[in-house]
Design an enzyme around this catalytic site. Structure first.
Site, PDB file in Angstrom:
ATOM      1  N   ASP A  13       3.951  -0.907  17.962  1.00  0.00           N
ATOM      2  CA  ASP A  13       3.248  -1.224  16.776  1.00  0.00           C
ATOM      3  C   ASP A  13       1.415  -1.475  16.159  1.00  0.00           C
ATOM      4  O   ASP A  13       0.976  -1.654  17.195  1.00  0.00           O
ATOM      5  CB  ASP A  13       3.326  -2.816  16.482  1.00  0.00           C
ATOM      6  CG  ASP A  13       3.628  -3.275  15.000  1.00  0.00           C
ATOM      7  OD1 ASP A  13       3.739  -2.733  14.445  1.00  0.00           O
ATOM      8  OD2 ASP A  13       3.810  -4.718  15.438  1.00  0.00           O
ATOM      9  N   ASP A 111       3.701   2.627  10.528  1.00  0.00           N
ATOM     10  CA  ASP A 111       3.168   2.073  12.269  1.00  0.00           C
ATOM     11  C   ASP A 111       3.908   1.212  13.633  1.00  0.00           C
ATOM     12  O   ASP A 111       3.907   1.158  13.927  1.00  0.00           O
ATOM     13  CB  ASP A 111       2.128   1.526  11.415  1.00  0.00           C
ATOM     14  CG  ASP A 111       3.432  -0.128  10.740  1.00  0.00           C
ATOM     15  OD1 ASP A 111       4.459   0.066  10.654  1.00  0.00           O
ATOM     16  OD2 ASP A 111       3.121  -1.206  10.228  1.00  0.00           O
ATOM     17  N   GLU A 112       5.034   2.246  13.144  1.00  0.00           N
ATOM     18  CA  GLU A 112       5.865   1.541  14.232  1.00  0.00           C
ATOM     19  C   GLU A 112       6.392   2.462  15.016  1.00  0.00           C
ATOM     20  O   GLU A 112       7.361   3.252  14.069  1.00  0.00           O
ATOM     21  CB  GLU A 112       6.331   0.295  13.913  1.00  0.00           C
ATOM     22  CG  GLU A 112       7.625   0.370  13.118  1.00  0.00           C
ATOM     23  CD  GLU A 112       8.969  -0.949  12.747  1.00  0.00           C
ATOM     24  OE1 GLU A 112       8.487  -1.332  13.807  1.00  0.00           O
ATOM     25  OE2 GLU A 112       8.331  -1.654  11.438  1.00  0.00           O
TER      26      GLU A 112
END
Length: 351
Positions: A13, A111-112
């Site tokens: 993350d 973002d992950e």
């Protein structure tokens, strides 16, 4: 505490991703409160925060907050417009860096992602991944280690700066699930929001331990057989262990629009809803997709946001058919207050 060598799930993350990308190209902003959202102009109405740097969060600024409210909380913050093209490029850098390792990368968003790996030292691998991402992209990330996706996802939060540990890496498995999670409120579980936590609380299920020990029949009666079983497994920390690098096939597409001026008449609402429905349908048809189900979202000025959906009589690619279905759904709403947002989601037939 030890776990036998084998297959591990790592949840990567990115830390304050959008803000971090903006700071990367404007190093002079490092250490300052940075707020990214909309046009970047907090004087304009109907714009919300996409993300805020840790420094801005200390003033109470958070994602989803109106930019005007963010300005009131932190008037000295640097406000910037969103730049999706830059975030796409930065995300690709991160994912390519992770793929340079002997792992499987399942992307879940800018973002992950989940990383699947065979290793006897997942902490060492996590540290190597973090170091490589930081060195090659200048962006920081936190990594949760788990024996399934649920535990890996939750573990990430314990390693983040927001959690106070700042370690960046944390392991959560069957070995320490009860110790770490049993006393925590059900709201802290992945996938349980405020409304669902209230529903669980009404069943006297307040903690993760309560949910783990719940009667399946009670959960099934309240939430249905599929979701009831899922909530019980969630309380016990059970989850999927498979990671795939095959891109996930989208199951729906949605468009939402927040209006600069509230819609005050039913005619205005119907006209704008029809336009949105036609637009999103034309987009999916251009990609060769069909529509099987439609949902309409209406947000009133009070921020009450009901959603209503229906299955179409037949699968279609006709924008007019979808628009007509949206207008039928609109009749189920009580339009007694001005409307600030409309949204349409079309769902594709399942394979």
């Amino acid at each position: 505490m030890s776990t036998a060598p084998g297959w591990w799930l790592l949840h990567v993350d990115m830390d304050q991703f959008i803000a971090a990308v903006e700071i990367r190209r404007r190093p002079e902003l490092r250490g300052l409160p940075v707020v990214v959202g909309g046009s970047g102009d907090p004087t304009q109405a109907r714009q919300v925060v996409a993300t805020a740097s840790y420094e801005a969060r200390e003033f109470g600024v958070h994602s989803g907050m109106p930019l005007r409210a963010a300005f009131k909380k932190c008037p000295d913050a640097v406000f910037l417009p969103t730049d999706p093209v830059a975030y796409d490029a930065a995300s690709a850098e991160v994912m390519d860096t992770l793929r340079s390792f002997p792992v499987i990368v399942e992307v879940w968003g800018w973002d992950e992602c989940f990383v699947g790996a065979s290793t006897d030292d997942p902490e060492a691998l996590a540290r190597e991944l973090r170091a490589a991402v930081l060195e090659r992209t200048g962006l920081a990330c936190s990594i949760g280690i788990g024996d399934n996706k649920v535990r890996a996802k939750l573990a990430t939060g314990f390693g983040k700066r927001d959690s106070g540990s700042g370690a960046g890496v944390y392991r959560l498995t069957a070995d320490n699930w009860v110790e770490v999670m049993a006393h925590r409120p059900v709201r802290e579980l992945w996938g349980i929001g405020s409304r669902m936590s209230q529903n669980l609380n009404e069943l006297a299920l307040f903690t993760v331990a309560d949910l783990a020990a719940a009667d399946l029949d009670v959960l099934t009666k309240r939430f249905g057989p599929r979701m009831g079983a899922w909530y019980l497994s969630l309380g016990r920390g059970l989850g999927d262990t498979e990671v795939t690098d095959v891109p996930r096939e989208p199951v729906s597409r949605s468009h939402e629009e927040t209006f600069a001026t509230d819609l005050v008449t039913a005619e205005e609402v119907a006209r704008e809803l029809r336009r949105i429905a036609v637009t999103v349908t034309r987009e999916v048809v251009a990609e060769g997709r069909s529509v099987q189900r439609i949902a309409v979202k209406v947000r009133f000025t009070s921020f009450f946001t009901p959603i209503k959906s229906r299955k179409l009589p037949e699968i279609t690619q006709d924008p007019e058919v979808v628009a007509a279905a949206a207008l039928v759904l609109l009749e189920k709403f009580e339009l007694r207050r001005p409307v600030r947002l409309l949204g349409v989601r079309v769902e594709f037939p399942r394979a």
